[in-house]
Design a protein around this motif. Structure first.
Motif, PDB file in Angstrom:
ATOM      1  N   LEU A 126      -5.496  17.572  27.205  1.00  0.00           N
ATOM      2  CA  LEU A 126      -6.753  17.477  26.469  1.00  0.00           C
ATOM      3  C   LEU A 126      -7.215  16.024  26.473  1.00  0.00           C
ATOM      4  O   LEU A 126      -6.388  15.117  26.406  1.00  0.00           O
ATOM      5  CB  LEU A 126      -6.506  17.940  25.025  1.00  0.00           C
ATOM      6  CG  LEU A 126      -7.632  17.810  24.016  1.00  0.00           C
ATOM      7  CD1 LEU A 126      -8.676  18.898  24.271  1.00  0.00           C
ATOM      8  CD2 LEU A 126      -7.093  17.952  22.607  1.00  0.00           C
ATOM      9  N   ILE A 127      -8.518  15.828  26.526  1.00  0.00           N
ATOM     10  CA  ILE A 127      -9.073  14.480  26.417  1.00  0.00           C
ATOM     11  C   ILE A 127      -9.925  14.416  25.159  1.00  0.00           C
ATOM     12  O   ILE A 127     -10.677  15.349  24.864  1.00  0.00           O
ATOM     13  CB  ILE A 127      -9.947  14.132  27.647  1.00  0.00           C
ATOM     14  CG1 ILE A 127      -9.069  14.020  28.891  1.00  0.00           C
ATOM     15  CG2 ILE A 127     -10.731  12.832  27.418  1.00  0.00           C
ATOM     16  CD1 ILE A 127      -9.857  13.847  30.171  1.00  0.00           C
ATOM     17  N   VAL A 128      -9.779  13.340  24.399  1.00  0.00           N
ATOM     18  CA  VAL A 128     -10.655  13.081  23.262  1.00  0.00           C
ATOM     19  C   VAL A 128     -11.607  11.971  23.692  1.00  0.00           C
ATOM     20  O   VAL A 128     -11.175  10.884  24.076  1.00  0.00           O
ATOM     21  CB  VAL A 128      -9.863  12.658  22.001  1.00  0.00           C
ATOM     22  CG1 VAL A 128     -10.817  12.278  20.874  1.00  0.00           C
ATOM     23  CG2 VAL A 128      -8.924  13.779  21.555  1.00  0.00           C
ATOM     24  N   ALA A 129     -12.894  12.276  23.664  1.00  0.00           N
ATOM     25  CA  ALA A 129     -13.925  11.308  24.057  1.00  0.00           C
ATOM     26  C   ALA A 129     -14.765  10.973  22.837  1.00  0.00           C
ATOM     27  O   ALA A 129     -15.160  11.869  22.088  1.00  0.00           O
ATOM     28  CB  ALA A 129     -14.801  11.895  25.158  1.00  0.00           C
ATOM     29  N   LYS A 130     -15.014   9.686  22.624  1.00  0.00           N
ATOM     30  CA  LYS A 130     -15.812   9.258  21.482  1.00  0.00           C
ATOM     31  C   LYS A 130     -17.117   8.657  21.975  1.00  0.00           C
ATOM     32  O   LYS A 130     -17.103   7.815  22.861  1.00  0.00           O
ATOM     33  CB  LYS A 130     -15.033   8.245  20.644  1.00  0.00           C
ATOM     34  CG  LYS A 130     -13.753   8.840  20.054  1.00  0.00           C
ATOM     35  CD  LYS A 130     -12.946   7.859  19.269  1.00  0.00           C
ATOM     36  CE  LYS A 130     -13.478   7.534  17.919  1.00  0.00           C
ATOM     37  NZ  LYS A 130     -13.484   8.597  16.945  1.00  0.00           N
TER      38      LYS A 130
END
Length: 117
Positions: free
Chosen positions: A54-58
């Motif tokens: 999973l990638i968390v992008a802000k």
């Protein structure tokens, strides 16, 4: 392997989020937003724990408003759960960490189930 949230600009959004081979949680936030400061550390933990799957992008909406406008983001934090370039779920506002974790688990289950089809 990415084990922390990545800060995404409008210019990089399409490549980083929409063309990602991994599911992505996009956090639209701003530095002055109180609820965003509550959600931030939770997403940091999730990025570490789900590294590789999973990638968390802000996206700082003050500096990068383009995609927030395209997705009709009106309140922050708004999190978009994106898989294969499509928004699977939208969450507006902060929530307890357990609720967010359940949401992430459910999101990954849906992505996995649909990948098998």
């Amino acid at each position: 392997m990415i084990n922390e949230p990545i800060h995404v600009t409008d210019a990089a959004f399409e490549k980083t989020v929409l063309q990602s081979s991994l599911p992505v949680i996009v956090d639209f936030w701003a530095p002055w937003c109180g609820p965003c400061k509550v959600v931030g550390p939770m997403l940091d933990k999730i990025a570490r724990e789900y590294a590789g799957s999973l990638i968390v992008a802000k996206v700082n909406t003050d500096e990068n408003p383009e995609w927030a406008m395209k997705y009709g983001v009106q309140g922050i934090p708004t999190m978009l759960f994106v898989a294969n370039g499509k928004v699977v779920h939208r969450q507006v506002g902060a929530m307890p960490e357990k609720v967010l974790r359940d949401m992430v688990a459910q999101f990954l289950d849906v992505v996995k189930t649909n990948a098998g089809k």
